[in-house]
Design a protein around this motif. Structure first.
Motif, PDB file in Angstrom:
ATOM      1  N   SER A   1      27.958  15.051 -12.578  1.00 33.13           N
ATOM      2  CA  SER A   1      29.245  14.866 -13.245  1.00 33.13           C
ATOM      3  C   SER A   1      30.230  15.934 -12.793  1.00 33.13           C
ATOM      4  O   SER A   1      29.837  17.018 -12.348  1.00 33.13           O
ATOM      5  CB  SER A   1      29.077  14.936 -14.767  1.00 33.13           C
ATOM      6  N   ASN A   2      31.509  15.627 -12.919  1.00 34.05           N
ATOM      7  CA  ASN A   2      32.553  16.531 -12.463  1.00 34.05           C
ATOM      8  C   ASN A   2      32.980  17.459 -13.602  1.00 34.05           C
ATOM      9  O   ASN A   2      33.567  17.009 -14.595  1.00 34.05           O
ATOM     10  CB  ASN A   2      33.759  15.718 -11.979  1.00 34.05           C
ATOM     11  N   PRO A   3      32.735  18.767 -13.478  1.00 31.00           N
ATOM     12  CA  PRO A   3      33.092  19.712 -14.551  1.00 31.00           C
ATOM     13  C   PRO A   3      34.592  19.905 -14.701  1.00 31.00           C
ATOM     14  O   PRO A   3      35.042  20.514 -15.667  1.00 31.00           O
ATOM     15  CB  PRO A   3      32.410  21.011 -14.109  1.00 31.00           C
ATOM     16  N   MET A   4      35.378  19.368 -13.763  1.00 29.26           N
ATOM     17  CA  MET A   4      36.831  19.526 -13.837  1.00 29.26           C
ATOM     18  C   MET A   4      37.468  18.504 -14.776  1.00 29.26           C
ATOM     19  O   MET A   4      38.639  18.655 -15.154  1.00 29.26           O
ATOM     20  CB  MET A   4      37.449  19.400 -12.440  1.00 29.26           C
ATOM     21  N   ILE A   5      36.728  17.464 -15.141  1.00 27.31           N
ATOM     22  CA  ILE A   5      37.264  16.454 -16.064  1.00 27.31           C
ATOM     23  C   ILE A   5      37.434  17.082 -17.447  1.00 27.31           C
ATOM     24  O   ILE A   5      36.487  17.634 -18.013  1.00 27.31           O
ATOM     25  CB  ILE A   5      36.325  15.233 -16.152  1.00 27.31           C
ATOM     26  N   GLY A   6      38.640  17.013 -17.965  1.00 28.20           N
ATOM     27  CA  GLY A   6      38.916  17.593 -19.274  1.00 28.20           C
ATOM     28  C   GLY A   6      39.406  19.028 -19.225  1.00 28.20           C
ATOM     29  O   GLY A   6      39.717  19.612 -20.269  1.00 28.20           O
ATOM     30  N   VAL A   7      39.505  19.603 -18.015  1.00 27.49           N
ATOM     31  CA  VAL A   7      39.997  20.979 -17.892  1.00 27.49           C
ATOM     32  C   VAL A   7      41.503  20.991 -18.147  1.00 27.49           C
ATOM     33  O   VAL A   7      42.239  20.159 -17.621  1.00 27.49           O
ATOM     34  CB  VAL A   7      39.698  21.549 -16.491  1.00 27.49           C
ATOM     35  N   LYS A   8      41.968  21.915 -18.964  1.00 30.98           N
ATOM     36  CA  LYS A   8      43.392  21.980 -19.287  1.00 30.98           C
ATOM     37  C   LYS A   8      44.188  22.488 -18.089  1.00 30.98           C
ATOM     38  O   LYS A   8      43.695  23.286 -17.281  1.00 30.98           O
ATOM     39  CB  LYS A   8      43.622  22.889 -20.487  1.00 30.98           C
ATOM     40  N   LYS A   9      45.410  21.997 -17.959  1.00 27.85           N
ATOM     41  CA  LYS A   9      46.266  22.405 -16.856  1.00 27.85           C
ATOM     42  C   LYS A   9      46.844  23.788 -17.111  1.00 27.85           C
ATOM     43  O   LYS A   9      47.219  24.120 -18.234  1.00 27.85           O
ATOM     44  CB  LYS A   9      47.399  21.398 -16.660  1.00 27.85           C
ATOM     45  N   VAL A  10      46.902  24.576 -16.056  1.00 25.29           N
ATOM     46  CA  VAL A  10      47.478  25.906 -16.160  1.00 25.29           C
ATOM     47  C   VAL A  10      48.997  25.786 -16.092  1.00 25.29           C
ATOM     48  O   VAL A  10      49.543  25.164 -15.178  1.00 25.29           O
ATOM     49  CB  VAL A  10      46.984  26.813 -15.021  1.00 25.29           C
ATOM     50  N   LYS A  11      49.676  26.353 -17.068  1.00 21.78           N
ATOM     51  CA  LYS A  11      51.137  26.320 -17.066  1.00 21.78           C
ATOM     52  C   LYS A  11      51.662  27.412 -16.146  1.00 21.78           C
ATOM     53  O   LYS A  11      51.345  28.583 -16.306  1.00 21.78           O
ATOM     54  CB  LYS A  11      51.673  26.530 -18.487  1.00 21.78           C
TER      55      LYS A  11
END
Length: 349
Positions: A160-170
């Motif tokens: 699975s991709n651990p980047m799914i659900g990662v919040k975007k850096v402002k």
């Protein structure tokens, strides 16, 4: 990339054998050229990457150096495999260096960890920690990790991709300050025709080239009224018509060198040295010390926009690959000039 031959029939100029220690050795041994060591075993993915680079005359840098020594299932192993992927290998050298400068610190800190245990909450914590120092670096790391783990999922390195659900850096993008028209005029008034500083300014303005290309461009890139050069950063082939105002400045400062812009000793300038040199020239002309080559690239975009060029026309000159980036460059164009141009076109129609 040429089609690999059937196993059992070695590619042209390839010599493979076992040394006295029983270790496999593979070389690209074309007559008249220096023998080049290739990674083995023969017909492996690593072999084909090095082989095609040798055929094309490219420098072989083992992007996946240490891949054979990495522990399967670790983040380190994914990074090594990604460096060997077709997408990474076929990207421009400058892009590869940029990606590695972002990934390697992450790899050094987390490479020995098991990739399957990495979750989005861990990525969020890593990016949040990085953002405390630099939101730009945190955002870049997030982008590179997204690309790398997408590759890892596609090739079965993680489930699975651990980047799914990662919040975007402002992060607010900080553009280099654009040169104003009166600043360009002041520079021209101080640095007269015949000076290398003036030549550099005119080439930057009338081509919109990046500094990495400006330090390389020379007579060999002139053909049929165009400047034809491959972008160092993106690998895109640029075909820029020579502006009438630029013609007189396309002369070589030193006949011993192929570039238009050279040092007083006839040598080429590095990107950083060129930037410092031009900024110093701008300061001597009474301009702020923040005036840089990239600011002139933005000024070129503005001039094209004010002349009525579309974003796509601007991109065809500058080699930008992002509409959004160009729109950001020309957001502060002279609205009055654009309106006047628009009415003139309307009246003519």
């Amino acid at each position: 990339m040429t089609k690999p031959p059937l196993k059992g029939k070695k590619p042209k100029y390839v010599h493979a054998y076992q040394d006295r220690h029983g270790q496999p050795r593979v070389y690209y041994n074309k007559p008249g050229q220096k023998k080049i060591a290739l990674r083995g075993p023969l017909y492996s993915e690593e072999f084909w990457v090095d082989y095609h680079k040798a055929v094309e005359g490219k420098e072989i840098v083992n992007e996946g150096a240490g891949a054979a020594k990495t522990i399967s299932g670790t983040i380190d192993a994914i990074v090594a495999k990604w460096y060997l992927s077709a997408d990474f290998v076929n990207s421009a050298p400058a892009t590869q260096r940029n990606y590695k400068s972002v990934i390697e610190p992450f790899r050094k800190e987390h490479g020995s960890k098991t990739a399957a245990n990495l979750k989005n909450v861990h990525i969020n914590a890593i990016l949040d920690k990085r953002a405390l120092t630099s939101t730009a670096q945190a955002k870049n790391l997030g982008k590179r990790l997204s690309t790398m783990f997408k590759f890892a999922v596609e090739f079965g390195l993680v489930a699975s991709n651990p980047m799914i659900g990662v919040k975007k850096v402002k992060h607010e993008v900080e553009h280099y300050e654009m040169w104003a028209d009166d600043e360009i005029a002041a520079f021209r008034a101080f640095w007269k025709d015949g000076t290398p500083q003036r030549q550099a300014l005119e080439i930057l303005i009338y081509t919109g080239l990046r500094r990495s290309d400006v330090v390389r461009v020379g007579p060999q890139h002139l053909k049929d009224g165009f400047i034809k050069i491959r972008s160092q950063k993106t690998g895109v082939d640029l075909n820029i018509p020579v502006h009438p105002n630029l013609t007189d400045y396309l002369v070589v400062g030193d006949k011993r060198h192929l570039a238009f812009i050279v040092t007083a000793y006839g040598g080429s300038r590095s990107e950083k040295a060129f930037t410092n040199w031009l900024k110093e020239a701008a300061t001597k002309a009474g301009l702020p010390d923040s005036r840089s080559p990239h600011g002139l690239r933005r000024a070129a975009c503005r001039a094209l926009a004010e002349a009525g060029c579309t974003v796509w026309e601007i991109m065809s000159i500058t080699g930008h690959q992002s509409v959004k980036e160009v729109e950001g460059y020309v957001a502060d164009v002279d609205q009055a000039k654009l309106a006047k141009s628009a009415i003139a076109k309307w009246a003519k129609a």
